[in-house]
Design a protein around this motif. Sequence first.
Motif, PDB file in Angstrom:
ATOM      1  N   GLU A 291      40.534  77.371  55.632  1.00 12.81           N
ATOM      2  CA  GLU A 291      41.164  78.312  54.023  1.00 12.81           C
ATOM      3  C   GLU A 291      42.560  79.097  54.571  1.00 12.81           C
ATOM      4  O   GLU A 291      43.140  79.177  53.904  1.00 12.81           O
ATOM      5  CB  GLU A 291      40.503  79.281  55.013  1.00 12.81           C
ATOM      6  CG  GLU A 291      38.962  79.782  54.223  1.00 12.81           C
ATOM      7  CD  GLU A 291      37.622  80.984  55.034  1.00 12.81           C
ATOM      8  OE1 GLU A 291      36.746  81.196  54.155  1.00 12.81           O
ATOM      9  OE2 GLU A 291      38.149  81.733  55.696  1.00 12.81           O
ATOM     10  N   ILE A 292      42.675  78.989  55.908  1.00  7.83           N
ATOM     11  CA  ILE A 292      44.380  79.175  55.768  1.00  7.83           C
ATOM     12  C   ILE A 292      45.175  78.169  55.702  1.00  7.83           C
ATOM     13  O   ILE A 292      46.574  77.971  54.499  1.00  7.83           O
ATOM     14  CB  ILE A 292      45.066  79.945  57.130  1.00  7.83           C
ATOM     15  CG1 ILE A 292      43.833  80.684  57.962  1.00  7.83           C
ATOM     16  CG2 ILE A 292      46.359  79.397  57.826  1.00  7.83           C
ATOM     17  CD1 ILE A 292      43.858  80.842  59.629  1.00  7.83           C
ATOM     18  N   ALA A 293      45.031  76.965  55.137  1.00 12.65           N
ATOM     19  CA  ALA A 293      45.031  75.700  55.453  1.00 12.65           C
ATOM     20  C   ALA A 293      45.690  76.009  53.867  1.00 12.65           C
ATOM     21  O   ALA A 293      46.832  75.546  52.884  1.00 12.65           O
ATOM     22  CB  ALA A 293      45.046  73.978  55.339  1.00 12.65           C
ATOM     23  N   GLN A 294      44.255  76.315  52.945  1.00  9.58           N
ATOM     24  CA  GLN A 294      44.381  76.140  51.549  1.00  9.58           C
ATOM     25  C   GLN A 294      45.478  77.230  50.841  1.00  9.58           C
ATOM     26  O   GLN A 294      46.472  77.345  50.060  1.00  9.58           O
ATOM     27  CB  GLN A 294      43.367  76.519  51.085  1.00  9.58           C
ATOM     28  CG  GLN A 294      42.188  74.962  50.884  1.00  9.58           C
ATOM     29  CD  GLN A 294      41.020  75.070  50.426  1.00  9.58           C
ATOM     30  OE1 GLN A 294      40.640  76.307  49.844  1.00  9.58           O
ATOM     31  NE2 GLN A 294      40.242  73.742  49.340  1.00  9.58           N
ATOM     32  N   LEU A 295      45.639  78.813  51.947  1.00  9.71           N
ATOM     33  CA  LEU A 295      46.556  79.544  51.557  1.00  9.71           C
ATOM     34  C   LEU A 295      47.514  79.440  51.132  1.00  9.71           C
ATOM     35  O   LEU A 295      48.434  80.544  50.512  1.00  9.71           O
ATOM     36  CB  LEU A 295      46.107  80.681  52.570  1.00  9.71           C
ATOM     37  CG  LEU A 295      44.444  81.473  52.121  1.00  9.71           C
ATOM     38  CD1 LEU A 295      44.169  82.481  52.707  1.00  9.71           C
ATOM     39  CD2 LEU A 295      44.503  82.331  50.557  1.00  9.71           C
ATOM     40  N   CYS A 296      48.156  78.208  52.232  1.00  9.26           N
ATOM     41  CA  CYS A 296      49.514  78.088  52.412  1.00  9.26           C
ATOM     42  C   CYS A 296      50.284  77.092  52.210  1.00  9.26           C
ATOM     43  O   CYS A 296      51.061  76.142  52.630  1.00  9.26           O
ATOM     44  CB  CYS A 296      49.746  78.050  54.202  1.00  9.26           C
ATOM     45  SG  CYS A 296      49.340  79.961  54.833  1.00  9.26           S
ATOM     46  N   GLY A 297      49.171  76.085  51.258  1.00 12.13           N
ATOM     47  CA  GLY A 297      50.087  74.971  50.442  1.00 12.13           C
ATOM     48  C   GLY A 297      49.179  74.061  51.152  1.00 12.13           C
ATOM     49  O   GLY A 297      49.696  73.217  50.573  1.00 12.13           O
ATOM     50  N   PHE A 298      48.743  73.567  52.045  1.00 12.66           N
ATOM     51  CA  PHE A 298      48.220  72.407  52.608  1.00 12.66           C
ATOM     52  C   PHE A 298      46.894  72.252  52.128  1.00 12.66           C
ATOM     53  O   PHE A 298      45.983  72.187  51.446  1.00 12.66           O
ATOM     54  CB  PHE A 298      48.131  72.273  54.089  1.00 12.66           C
ATOM     55  CG  PHE A 298      49.145  73.306  54.623  1.00 12.66           C
ATOM     56  CD1 PHE A 298      50.407  71.950  55.008  1.00 12.66           C
ATOM     57  CD2 PHE A 298      49.853  74.242  55.066  1.00 12.66           C
ATOM     58  CE1 PHE A 298      51.751  72.302  55.971  1.00 12.66           C
ATOM     59  CE2 PHE A 298      50.842  74.809  55.425  1.00 12.66           C
ATOM     60  CZ  PHE A 298      52.354  73.865  55.287  1.00 12.66           C
ATOM     61  N   CYS A 299      46.192  70.970  52.042  1.00 14.18           N
ATOM     62  CA  CYS A 299      45.794  69.301  51.227  1.00 14.18           C
ATOM     63  C   CYS A 299      43.920  70.351  52.198  1.00 14.18           C
ATOM     64  O   CYS A 299      43.123  70.488  51.701  1.00 14.18           O
ATOM     65  CB  CYS A 299      45.776  68.643  51.718  1.00 14.18           C
ATOM     66  SG  CYS A 299      46.823  67.587  50.833  1.00 14.18           S
ATOM     67  N   ASP A 300      44.260  70.627  53.910  1.00 10.79           N
ATOM     68  CA  ASP A 300      43.229  70.779  54.237  1.00 10.79           C
ATOM     69  C   ASP A 300      43.607  71.329  55.680  1.00 10.79           C
ATOM     70  O   ASP A 300      44.702  70.937  56.413  1.00 10.79           O
ATOM     71  CB  ASP A 300      42.071  69.613  54.276  1.00 10.79           C
ATOM     72  CG  ASP A 300      42.677  68.509  54.446  1.00 10.79           C
ATOM     73  OD1 ASP A 300      43.681  68.141  55.295  1.00 10.79           O
ATOM     74  OD2 ASP A 300      41.709  67.716  54.296  1.00 10.79           O
ATOM     75  N   GLY A 301      41.903  71.366  56.576  1.00 11.90           N
ATOM     76  CA  GLY A 301      42.655  71.935  58.261  1.00 11.90           C
ATOM     77  C   GLY A 301      43.569  70.970  58.714  1.00 11.90           C
ATOM     78  O   GLY A 301      44.493  71.204  59.849  1.00 11.90           O
ATOM     79  N   LEU A 308      51.399  71.079  61.868  1.00 12.06           N
ATOM     80  CA  LEU A 308      52.233  72.142  62.622  1.00 12.06           C
ATOM     81  C   LEU A 308      52.327  71.425  63.998  1.00 12.06           C
ATOM     82  O   LEU A 308      53.342  71.614  64.731  1.00 12.06           O
ATOM     83  CB  LEU A 308      50.524  73.365  62.769  1.00 12.06           C
ATOM     84  CG  LEU A 308      51.679  74.494  63.660  1.00 12.06           C
ATOM     85  CD1 LEU A 308      52.454  75.308  62.499  1.00 12.06           C
ATOM     86  CD2 LEU A 308      49.883  75.147  63.247  1.00 12.06           C
ATOM     87  N   LYS A 309      51.578  70.919  64.368  1.00 11.04           N
ATOM     88  CA  LYS A 309      51.511  69.975  65.835  1.00 11.04           C
ATOM     89  C   LYS A 309      53.813  69.444  65.540  1.00 11.04           C
ATOM     90  O   LYS A 309      54.108  69.246  66.823  1.00 11.04           O
ATOM     91  CB  LYS A 309      50.498  68.884  65.470  1.00 11.04           C
ATOM     92  CG  LYS A 309      50.813  68.070  67.050  1.00 11.04           C
ATOM     93  CD  LYS A 309      50.850  69.394  68.615  1.00 11.04           C
ATOM     94  CE  LYS A 309      50.647  68.438  70.072  1.00 11.04           C
ATOM     95  NZ  LYS A 309      50.221  68.802  70.673  1.00 11.04           N
TER      96      LYS A 309
END
Length: 332
Positions: A291-301, A308-309
């Motif tokens: 969910e956070i990934a989608q909210l921040c413009g990333f395809c998925d987790g 991030l890594k």
Amino acid sequence: MAHSDHKRLKVGFLLAESFTLSAFANFVDVLRLAADEADRSRPILCDWDVLSDTMNPVRSSCGVRVSPDTRLRDAGTYDYLIVVGGLMSEETGLSNAMITFLRTRAAAGTPLVGLCTGVFHLQEAGLLAGYRCCVSWFHHQDFLDRFETERPVSDQIFVVDRDRLTCSGGHGASHLAAFLVTRHLGQSAAIKSLNIMMIDNALGGDRPQPGQSLARQPKDPLVKRAVLLMQQNIEVPLTISALAGRLGTARRTLLRHFEADLSSSPSRVYMDLRLDRAQSKLTNSDASIPEIAQLCGFCDGAHLSKTLKQDRGFTPSQYRAAKQSQDLLSNT
């Protein structure tokens, strides 16, 4: 507060339940300091009332209550009626009597002002149709979600469009008040008020809003506006070409301004904003990593974890676990 025909600026305030105290206080303090010949709070040149249909104290978002001065039915003539908004929920709007009052006065030609989320209340009342309006970058998406056909201005501290004036809130309320004081009392009165409040200069409405913090704060106005657009478009990031187009400039020009001001590229700054937002949500929400990934413009987790890594040396799960451990230690 007693009225006089000699007042050069008269203002009426309508406070929504859970209104933002700072926006109200900043605005009214500019009036207070401009109204007198010194800092004695005598309303010689300005007058202001808090209006209400019930006369019950109005609770601000921080819990401080303000007692109204005048019932709506006893309200006099004002140069401006100012709606101060705050927290947004079904319980924090304006009463039907307040909305009717605003519509009646607006039809008679009284200019309306929306401070902070006061712009939401004016829009809901149908009083901003055909007008440009200013919304804080923080509430930009909330505004779009609620009013799908509207396109608010979120890269300026305030907007003046004929007889509607809207402000992003915070210190912007002081500068909008100074704009009105300048209009009615002169520039020296506005400067005096701001100086006493330890604000160096009156800012025009087109000055960019401050936004989400960066490691280095931009000084270039074009870069500031670009960063605000980035902040408003985290969930579905814009391309740099689209960003430049929104700003009415060339992509190469935008790249040059970012390099000169921040020694960085727009893409790098945009990624920092998205990762910062992701870390904030990992810390302050229970949302899942996808969910956070989608909210921040990333395809998925997985995309967020990999980015991030690579960028900061830890995965979302590692970051969240470390923050939780830190919180546990600080509470023991």
